[in-house]
Design an enzyme around this catalytic site. Structure first.
Site, mmCIF file in Angstrom:
data_model
loop_
_atom_site.group_PDB
_atom_site.id
_atom_site.type_symbol
_atom_site.label_atom_id
_atom_site.label_comp_id
_atom_site.label_asym_id
_atom_site.label_seq_id
_atom_site.Cartn_x
_atom_site.Cartn_y
_atom_site.Cartn_z
ATOM 1 N N HIS A 75 0.851 -1.188 0.000
ATOM 2 C CA HIS A 75 0.000 0.000 0.000
ATOM 3 C C HIS A 75 0.893 1.246 0.000
ATOM 4 O O HIS A 75 2.105 1.160 0.061
ATOM 5 C CB HIS A 75 -0.980 0.025 1.195
ATOM 6 C CG HIS A 75 -0.403 0.410 2.521
ATOM 7 N ND1 HIS A 75 -1.141 1.005 3.511
ATOM 8 C CD2 HIS A 75 0.846 0.269 3.024
ATOM 9 C CE1 HIS A 75 -0.379 1.213 4.570
ATOM 10 N NE2 HIS A 75 0.819 0.783 4.312
ATOM 11 N N CYS A 127 5.940 6.492 4.199
ATOM 12 C CA CYS A 127 4.751 5.743 3.768
ATOM 13 C C CYS A 127 4.173 6.296 2.471
ATOM 14 O O CYS A 127 3.276 5.690 1.875
ATOM 15 C CB CYS A 127 3.679 5.767 4.851
ATOM 16 S SG CYS A 127 4.228 5.002 6.378
ATOM 17 N N HIS A 152 5.070 0.406 -0.549
ATOM 18 C CA HIS A 152 5.804 -0.467 0.363
ATOM 19 C C HIS A 152 4.781 -1.498 0.839
ATOM 20 O O HIS A 152 3.679 -1.554 0.289
ATOM 21 C CB HIS A 152 6.412 0.343 1.522
ATOM 22 C CG HIS A 152 5.406 0.952 2.437
ATOM 23 N ND1 HIS A 152 4.665 2.074 2.111
ATOM 24 C CD2 HIS A 152 4.965 0.582 3.651
ATOM 25 C CE1 HIS A 152 3.844 2.370 3.085
ATOM 26 N NE2 HIS A 152 3.993 1.474 4.034
ATOM 27 N N HIS A 167 3.433 -4.728 4.004
ATOM 28 C CA HIS A 167 3.443 -5.254 5.368
ATOM 29 C C HIS A 167 2.914 -6.683 5.403
ATOM 30 O O HIS A 167 2.156 -7.105 4.539
ATOM 31 C CB HIS A 167 2.546 -4.397 6.274
ATOM 32 C CG HIS A 167 2.976 -2.980 6.426
ATOM 33 N ND1 HIS A 167 4.080 -2.618 7.155
ATOM 34 C CD2 HIS A 167 2.459 -1.824 5.931
ATOM 35 C CE1 HIS A 167 4.217 -1.292 7.112
ATOM 36 N NE2 HIS A 167 3.256 -0.789 6.372
ATOM 37 N N ASP A 225 -5.107 -10.494 0.515
ATOM 38 C CA ASP A 225 -3.788 -11.137 0.575
ATOM 39 C C ASP A 225 -3.043 -11.042 -0.757
ATOM 40 O O ASP A 225 -3.594 -11.338 -1.816
ATOM 41 C CB ASP A 225 -3.958 -12.611 0.953
ATOM 42 C CG ASP A 225 -2.614 -13.263 1.240
ATOM 43 O OD1 ASP A 225 -1.711 -12.578 1.746
ATOM 44 O OD2 ASP A 225 -2.472 -14.459 0.946
ATOM 45 N N HIS A 226 -1.782 -10.643 -0.656
ATOM 46 C CA HIS A 226 -0.932 -10.477 -1.838
ATOM 47 C C HIS A 226 -1.562 -9.515 -2.845
ATOM 48 O O HIS A 226 -1.450 -9.684 -4.047
ATOM 49 C CB HIS A 226 -0.618 -11.844 -2.482
ATOM 50 C CG HIS A 226 0.438 -12.606 -1.730
ATOM 51 N ND1 HIS A 226 0.168 -13.242 -0.548
ATOM 52 C CD2 HIS A 226 1.768 -12.811 -1.971
ATOM 53 C CE1 HIS A 226 1.281 -13.814 -0.095
ATOM 54 N NE2 HIS A 226 2.263 -13.571 -0.932
ATOM 55 N N GLU A 230 -0.224 -3.836 11.924
ATOM 56 C CA GLU A 230 0.501 -3.499 10.702
ATOM 57 C C GLU A 230 1.987 -3.827 10.837
ATOM 58 O O GLU A 230 2.615 -4.311 9.906
ATOM 59 C CB GLU A 230 0.313 -2.009 10.403
ATOM 60 C CG GLU A 230 0.752 -1.597 9.022
ATOM 61 C CD GLU A 230 0.727 -0.083 8.859
ATOM 62 O OE1 GLU A 230 0.048 0.386 7.938
ATOM 63 O OE2 GLU A 230 1.383 0.636 9.642
#
Lengths: 143, 143, 143, 143, 143, 143
Positions: free
Chosen positions: E16, E35, E41, E43, E81-82, E128
């Site tokens: 994100h 950010c 980037h 998490h 996810d992913h 996070e």
């Protein structure tokens, strides 16, 4: 016979400081930073003791973990837990209470008693904070 | 080429007891303590499987983790998860279900299939509780 | 006086199964899945016991953690550790050994003794695996 | 608007002892056990600071975590990290350095600055070891 | 009947960025720092979903964890996810992909399906990094 | 002199994808699965840097952890944190951003600077998720 390694975890909480008496306060601060605070600070230390051997046919154990745990508690935790590493631990009196040196001292305390109990001490891992730890193999260099 | 090690973590939950049939109940308790409880006890086991190799030029992988994870799940987790290690696992029938022996059995299960998949099994780490684990390198003694 | 909450963590390892005797094996498997394995499976349970109160002027303690730890060990851990929750724990005999029910039973065991020791039991948290836990507030609904 | 809670974790390492000057050494040991060691012991403290609010339309933030982290570091970590809680922290001079009291002091330090920064302090959680922690809601009793 | 809370943990990995299109690059950097990196980037997010209820007499369950886990995986993990939270998740298209907003979106996704499955959604916790997480109770303010 | 190993932990958050430009989208998905998502995904990476040496007589340190931490932060974390490993890191431009390759790149970045600072780089451990990590010893094969 193929060796296998078993590890027992124990914890202790202690105060210490990193301070060299024959250095100026300024040099101590320069080298040791906040760790040189003359009034001490402290940590929750986590200790992992690893023993090498082959599982006994009767028990499936390299070494009874109750025996290993009792050795570590009687010889190490009793000596270090809720203590001031600089003031309360004679074996550390004349050396810096760095994590490295404490780990080496723990190896030296446990090596013979583990052997007498039928095991072979293989590794000491000592964690000072979540961000740093040391590992000592009695001087061996696995890597 | 310089080798690198990749590790996959999986978990399983199982019951077991440590009990030697040809020993008296008293001797079993003396040696195995609470672990000898005839009605079983259990653990959340955590397993780390380490494979050695060099990254493939195309993928950057020593071994595809999906492949490794599938091997571990199909051959190990399927056999041990939500099982009684003493009663439900034929390969453990005649040996003590100690963490040491379970780790060696897992190595023996995985060594060939990992090789067939193009990797080299390097280490099994098996944690029984937060306070104890074993490590097995197929008989190698890195330290 | 403003209340504060203190929590003590303890662990125990136990076997159990989820199985309803008056259901068919098929229905048990459908509802409970692998947890219905007739030969049991097991877990490392982690228990957090929370007590509410105000710090005593003399000690700064809501309740001496040694006292709380002793209560939990004597009344709960002694009863459940290295046991089969279905067979070895009379208070669980007639109820499903789900994490929910075990947590409620632990609350019921500890509520009065904690009060007699000068505290007020506020919460039981019981973790069965890293992926699931329950929290019980004695029937209160904080949210 | 529906409130949500954000939490920032920070850590500090400190020495302390639990010792009441007007009690005999024997009574101190009876009540505080090893924590009364006159030469201090120490811990890695972990602190979680929770702030309540509603996400701003522009940022999606209850409060910028950089702002919150800076407040906690400047006002709390700077004052407590690598310090002796009994000797080096004026605000703790006249009270027992129990985890309960340290948590309350941290609340009192942060409540106003968090409000000035546009947030509402909701909870302080302070962990002393892996086996014990306290939670303080500014006197509120959520359960 | 006295309610109890059960929690299921799931994880997902996502990219994100925090970037407001109608702000200058400079203002984005000032507010969001690293950010705001335009190339994203990411998490490892950890999600805890808590459901309130009373244990069923037959099962001892507030809600079958298999059912809850399947709901979370099908409706949330599958969607996030992913993925790139800004580009790949329609429901997040017009709002900042802050942890706060993602947690609220997850609540909104799960509230009805959990109710239809016989439970009551009570809390979403979304972590996070090891240093920050948010908690959302559907707008309730337990403290 | 007997060597000992010290380890420093640092973390960084980054986006990446596993995608081979000269493969079809279908083949990329077959090999890399969800990791091939063209819009990226990301992780919280945890890095452990291990240095070998003997404790200095003055300090008890193999290497000052402040020095080691500064090297890792300046040379590695600065380059990778809140970055897109495929787009923002020149040294990774022409190679797959697999955990294996990122670990090897980190070794190559740190080996000389650690030597210049008086230490010997011994191991890089890089964790991508709680379920997988790699370990690199500069090509050595300890096991």
């Amino acid at each position: 016979m193929k060796p296998i390694y078993i590890t027992r975890r124990e914890t202790f909480n202690a105060a210490h400081k990193l301070y060299k008496a024959d250095w100026s306060e300024q040099k101590n601060e320069e080298i040791f930073g906040k760790c040189a605070n003359k009034n001490w600070h402290g940590h929750n230390f986590t200790l992992w003791v690893t023993v090498k051997g082959t599982p006994h046919a009767d028990t499936g154990f390299v070494m009874n973990l109750k025996t290993l745990s009792k050795l570590v508690k009687d010889l190490v935790i009793e000596a270090l837990d809720h203590k001031n590493l600089n003031l309360d631990v004679p074996i550390l009196n004349d050396i810096m209470a760095s994590t490295e040196n404490v780990a080496i001292v723990i190896w030296n305390i446990l090596e013979e008693p583990v052997k007498e109990a039928g095991g072979e001490l293989a590794k000491i891992k000592l964690e000072e904070t979540e961000n740093n730890y040391v590992e000592y193999y009695g001087g061996k260099q696995p890597f």
